[in-house]
Design an enzyme around this catalytic site. Structure first.
Site, mmCIF file in Angstrom:
data_model
loop_
_atom_site.group_PDB
_atom_site.id
_atom_site.type_symbol
_atom_site.label_atom_id
_atom_site.label_comp_id
_atom_site.label_asym_id
_atom_site.label_seq_id
_atom_site.Cartn_x
_atom_site.Cartn_y
_atom_site.Cartn_z
ATOM 1 N N CYS A 96 1.828 11.690 9.494
ATOM 2 C CA CYS A 96 1.988 11.649 10.945
ATOM 3 C C CYS A 96 0.670 12.070 11.588
ATOM 4 O O CYS A 96 -0.246 12.502 10.905
ATOM 5 C CB CYS A 96 3.119 12.562 11.405
ATOM 6 N N CYS A 126 -0.760 15.497 10.842
ATOM 7 C CA CYS A 126 -1.469 15.657 9.568
ATOM 8 C C CYS A 126 -2.937 15.268 9.728
ATOM 9 O O CYS A 126 -3.828 15.935 9.212
ATOM 10 C CB CYS A 126 -0.842 14.782 8.485
ATOM 11 N N ASP A 135 7.461 -14.533 -16.843
ATOM 12 C CA ASP A 135 7.532 -13.431 -17.788
ATOM 13 C C ASP A 135 9.026 -13.166 -17.991
ATOM 14 O O ASP A 135 9.839 -13.537 -17.150
ATOM 15 C CB ASP A 135 6.828 -12.232 -17.140
ATOM 16 N N ASP A 172 5.689 -9.142 -13.556
ATOM 17 C CA ASP A 172 5.798 -7.881 -12.834
ATOM 18 C C ASP A 172 5.066 -6.726 -13.511
ATOM 19 O O ASP A 172 4.785 -5.723 -12.890
ATOM 20 C CB ASP A 172 7.266 -7.507 -12.634
ATOM 21 N N ASP A 231 1.251 -8.337 -17.623
ATOM 22 C CA ASP A 231 1.139 -9.677 -17.050
ATOM 23 C C ASP A 231 -0.111 -9.849 -16.197
ATOM 24 O O ASP A 231 -0.409 -10.955 -15.765
ATOM 25 C CB ASP A 231 2.349 -9.984 -16.151
#
Lengths: 809, 74
Positions: A104, A107, A511, A702, A706
């Site tokens: 935020c 910070c 995959d 994924d 790969d």
């Protein structure tokens, strides 16, 4: 100032505002803290006079700081300075950091303020949108490690990134486009207003002196458009001529500047009509088209930032009975290293002490953990699930598997094949033809015989009327609409051009683990051996036992049981038996849950023949239940693959998993072509072979295993649940894991491509009609202006139809 | 209508428009639109405290710079 919310016995931590039971909080006079970290930061902020942070924070909650033991000394190392730190002209040092934990504006404020207060820090700028910070400091006064320590002390963490790569370039390019478009838009709007008066005057009659005033005003306004906004075209034309290719830039540059010169001539000698409005319009529209393309380009720079985050920076070195945190680069072959549970190995090595399960799915794609004992090899990039092992480095960092993988990746990313874009090819021919036609027109008119002036004007009108506005907008507008449609369906194309490429693909490589299948074992079959009456309490005990493990098999069984609400039994003496299962006691009864080997250890003879993974649960040496688990294909996999095949795309599965598993999955989802037991490198080779045979390949995957293949393929598609690297390397990201999104991506790409073709056809048709008219000398400014706008509007309007077309399929 | 009136009107309006254009260009160039979050939450960072802070920071930089220039290796 201090906000302590009371809700029954729950108390909010004075620093992070998370609520916990009062009994577990640290009490500090009137304040409560959830942990030592929060307490430390709170007092530090008080001491530093930074407590207005809590006013700015309001009721926002923070993540409590994690304890950080990492030594910041390496931030002062010469090697670090060489790579990340630059010196400015005034002798100050500058570093770019990514600050973790910012969520935020308070910070951002706190970090900037805390660093400002440090002696020797000259400038701090934190970008809240991407959490990247630029810090300038005087290295004679304060060390970088002290700055990093300060950031850590207030509950954040920082790691460096190299800002010199494309990101800064891309940002600069975008900014320059904003400026050029601002100028072009401003001037064009004014010119158009003046042009309305001129067109009205063309029909109703206008004094020559008024005409001249308006012409001069347009001249003034169009000058910055041509030379400032249009600078990119001159630059493009220059490079085009240098490489001896006729590109769109040459057409735009010659067309606009010839029209400009001609209009100045008209203005000065007060005869005919000036075309300053055409100059502004051509430049503005084509620039807009270019800008749309630049906007849609994702900066490849972030990729490298994320990659470096994946490599463990430090390893634990055992030396003289001591544990030392050392930089991975400092490890030499033969060093003894310690790998704790949950840690990722940074260096390849051989286990000399300890045993346990390793998650190698990121490298091999195998969904089940691998159990390793003394003498087995630890591969960098794999994660220890429950093992604490001591191993001897057999390779240094630069030659370890993970580093090799990333080096190969960088290489293949830079060599990525691209299908040539249709619009580019077209515009090259188009530009050549138009320039030739204009020249021929000029020569014919001049020889006919007309005055040089008339011939020149007709020649120019050919270029002006062939205004490539519509052609320039044809592709970007359609692809922008396509991108928007994709984003709505959870498909992110990182670059507009990928839509066009995806539409021309003829092979889809998938995959297995996580792409076709769910990526985790799921319960297929359950057999209960206990009485129905005690079933409920059995499940409660089993769930409590399963809760103690993070093993994928345990998670699969738990997920199955938690489909109904259950309470948990209270267990004692919970024990993890590596690679076998769990043992615990409940009210004196012995609970055993795990695989057949564990049952055997406890004297239970469970004889079952099953090709699936088994989980058996026994109470007091009596088998209660048996679960068969399997990594199942996603429910939609079969239909999606069938429909993709029906559209004429060859579907191939490449997996690192065993032959048997691969064959079963391939058969279940209807894939005829597959290869099993492939290493990441072999997957790339398989794709390269396909490409050498002239196939255009799209790869969907994924895992880390790969990434090389994703980078090698013409288009890489990452599934949303994939690893960060896979998402970064790929060209298209599916936000949800469903294969339906994959099918939609193809559909959107094809629809968009069809629209691009239609748009190009519209603009060419427009030219086919108007160019002969211009060559015959029939074009008056009014027609030119109207026809230019109409053709551009037609292209934009046609592109908006994508939504309708896509719905119809 | 008198020619000079038209010249004046065109001149003044283009000049005023150009002023606004230069304003926007200056803002883009100095990076005022770079961080959209900060841009939107600007009100939180616009108090006297922040102004003083910025001034102090500048003074600190000037001082460090001076120290660097005065420094002579022996």
């Amino acid at each position: 100032m201090i906000k302590v919310g009371l809700r029954l016995s729950k108390v909010a931590c004075s620093h992070c505002h998370l609520e916990f039971d009062e009994s577990v909080m640290i009490k500090d006079e009137t304040l409560f803290f959830c942990c030592k970290g929060c307490q430390g930061i709170y007092h530090l902020l008080q001491d530093e006079g930074l407590d207005t942070f809590y006013d700015k924070l309001g009721s926002e909650r923070l993540v409590p700081p994690t304890e950080q033991f990492e030594n910041s000394e390496h931030f002062n190392a010469p090697a670090f300075f060489e790579r990340y730190v630059t010196q400015d002209s005034e002798g100050f040092s500058e570093v770019s950091l990514i600050i973790e934990g910012i969520h935020c504006s308070a910070c951002v404020w706190l970090n900037e303020k805390a660093l400002h207060k440090m002696d020797g820090v000259v400038e701090v700028f934190i970008n809240h949108t991407n959490n990247k910070a630029r810090v300038v400091w005087d290295n004679d006064v304060v060390a970088l490690s002290q700055i990093i320590d300060m950031i850590r002390a207030i509950g954040y963490n920082a790691f460096p990134y190299d800002p010199n790569i494309q990101e800064a370039q891309a940002e600069k390019e975008r900014k320059s486009y904003y400026l050029r478009i601002a100028v072009a838009a401003f001037a064009m709007m004014n010119i158009m207003t003046i042009a309305v008066a001129q067109y009205a005057g063309f029909f109703t009659g206008m004094d020559q002196n008024i005409k001249s005033i308006l012409n001069v005003a347009e001249w003034v306004l169009s000058t910055p458009v041509l030379f400032y906004s249009g600078w990119v075209f001159f630059r493009g034309a220059y490079y085009g001529m240098k490489t001896k290719t006729v590109n769109m830039d040459i057409l735009v540059a010659t067309g606009a500047s010839l029209t400009y010169i001609y209009s100045i001539y008209i203005t000065i000698f007060e005869r005919g009509e000036a075309y300053f409005d055409s100059v502004a319009m051509i430049i503005t529209f084509v620039l807009l088209g270019k800008f749309l393309e630049v906007l849609s380009k994702k900066s490849a720079a972030d990729t490298l930032d994320v990659l470096s985050k994946h490599i463990p920076n430090e390893v634990t070195l055992l030396k003289d009975g001591q544990q030392l945190n050392v930089n991975v680069n400092d490890v030499v072959v033969g060093d003894t290293l310690l790998l704790k549970s949950g840690e990722k190995a940074g260096i390849d090595g051989e286990i000399i002490k300890g045993e346990g399960s390793f998650d190698e799915s990121s490298l091999s794609g195998e969904s089940l953990p691998v159990y390793k004992v003394v003498g087995d090899f630890v591969v960098s990039g794999t994660t220890s699930i429950d093992a604490v092992v001591t191993y001897r480095a057999t390779k240094d960092f630069a030659h370890s598997t993970l580093t090799n993988l990333l080096t190969m990746l960088e290489r293949s990313l830079s060599k990525k094949p691209k299908i040539e874009q249709m619009a580019n090819r077209l515009s090259e021919y188009f530009s050549t033809v138009i320039l030739l036609l204009a020249f021929v027109t000029f020569v014919v008119w001049w020889l006919w015989p007309h005055s040089f002036e008339t011939a020149f004007m007709v020649g120019i009108s050919v270029i002006v009327i062939a205004c490539p506005c519509a052609l320039a907008l044809a592709t970007p507008v359609a692809t922008m609409v396509g991108l928007g449609q994709g984003a709505k369906s959870g498909i992110l194309f990182k670059e507009a051009a990928h839509l066009e490429t995806l539409a021309q693909i003829d092979t889809l490589v998938l995959d297995k683990t996580g792409t076709i299948t769910e990526g985790r074992p799921q319960v297929q079959e359950v057999k209960w051996f206990s009485e129905k009456a005690t079933r409920k309490s059995d499940i409660e005990k089993l769930l409590a036992l399963l809760n103690a493990s993070k093993h994928p098999v345990a998670l699969g069984v738990r997920e199955y049981l938690e489909r109904e609400e259950h309470t948990l039994a209270v267990l004692d003496e919970i024990q993890q038996i590596p690679a076998k299962g769990m043992v615990a006691r409940c009210d004196g009864a012995l609970l055993v849950g795990g695989n057949l080997a564990l049952m055997h250890d406890y004297g239970l003879d469970v004889n079952v023949e099953s090709g699936h993974t088994l989980f058996v649960f026994a109470i007091d040496k009596k088998v209660i239940a048996r679960f068969e688990l399997l990594d199942q294909p996603k429910p939609e996999a079969k239909s999606v693959i069938a429909s993709i095949k029906a559209s004429g795309i060859r579907v191939v599965m490449l997996t690192g998993d065993h032959e048997g598993v691969a064959a079963r999955v391939a058969q279940e989802v209807g894939i005829e072509h597959y290869s099993a037991h492939l290493t990441p490198k072999e997957k790339v080779d398989a794709i390269s072979t396909m490409q050498a045979n002239g196939e255009k390949v799209v790869m969907a995957g994924d895992g880390v295993n790969d990434i090389l293949a994703l980078a090698q393929a013409e288009i890489g598609i990452a599934m949303g649940g994939g690893s960060d690297i896979a998402i970064d390397v790929s060209d298209v990201v599916l936000l949800n894991d469903s294969l339906i999104a994959l099918e939609s991506a193809f559909k959107i790409a094809r629809t968009t491509f069809r629209l691009v073709k239609q748009n190009l056809a519209i603009s060419l048709l427009y030219n086919a009609v108007t160019i002969p008219l211009a060559m015959a000398g029939y074009i008056i400014p009014l027609i030119a202006a109207i026809s230019m706008s109409v053709s551009s509007l037609l292209v934009v309007g046609n592109s908006m139809r994508i939504k309708l077309m896509w719905k119809k399929g | 209508m008198n020619d000079s009136i038209i010249i004046l009107m065109l001149g003044v309006s283009i000049f005023l428009g150009a002023l606004a254009l230069f304003g926007i260009m200056w803002a883009i160039k100095t990076g005022q639109f770079d961080d959209k979050e900060k841009f939107l939450n600007q009100v939180q960072f616009d108090g006297t405290e922040e102004l003083n802070d910025a001034a102090e920071q500048q003074a600190k930089k000037a001082e460090l710079k001076k120290r660097k220039e005065d420094y002579r290796p022996e």
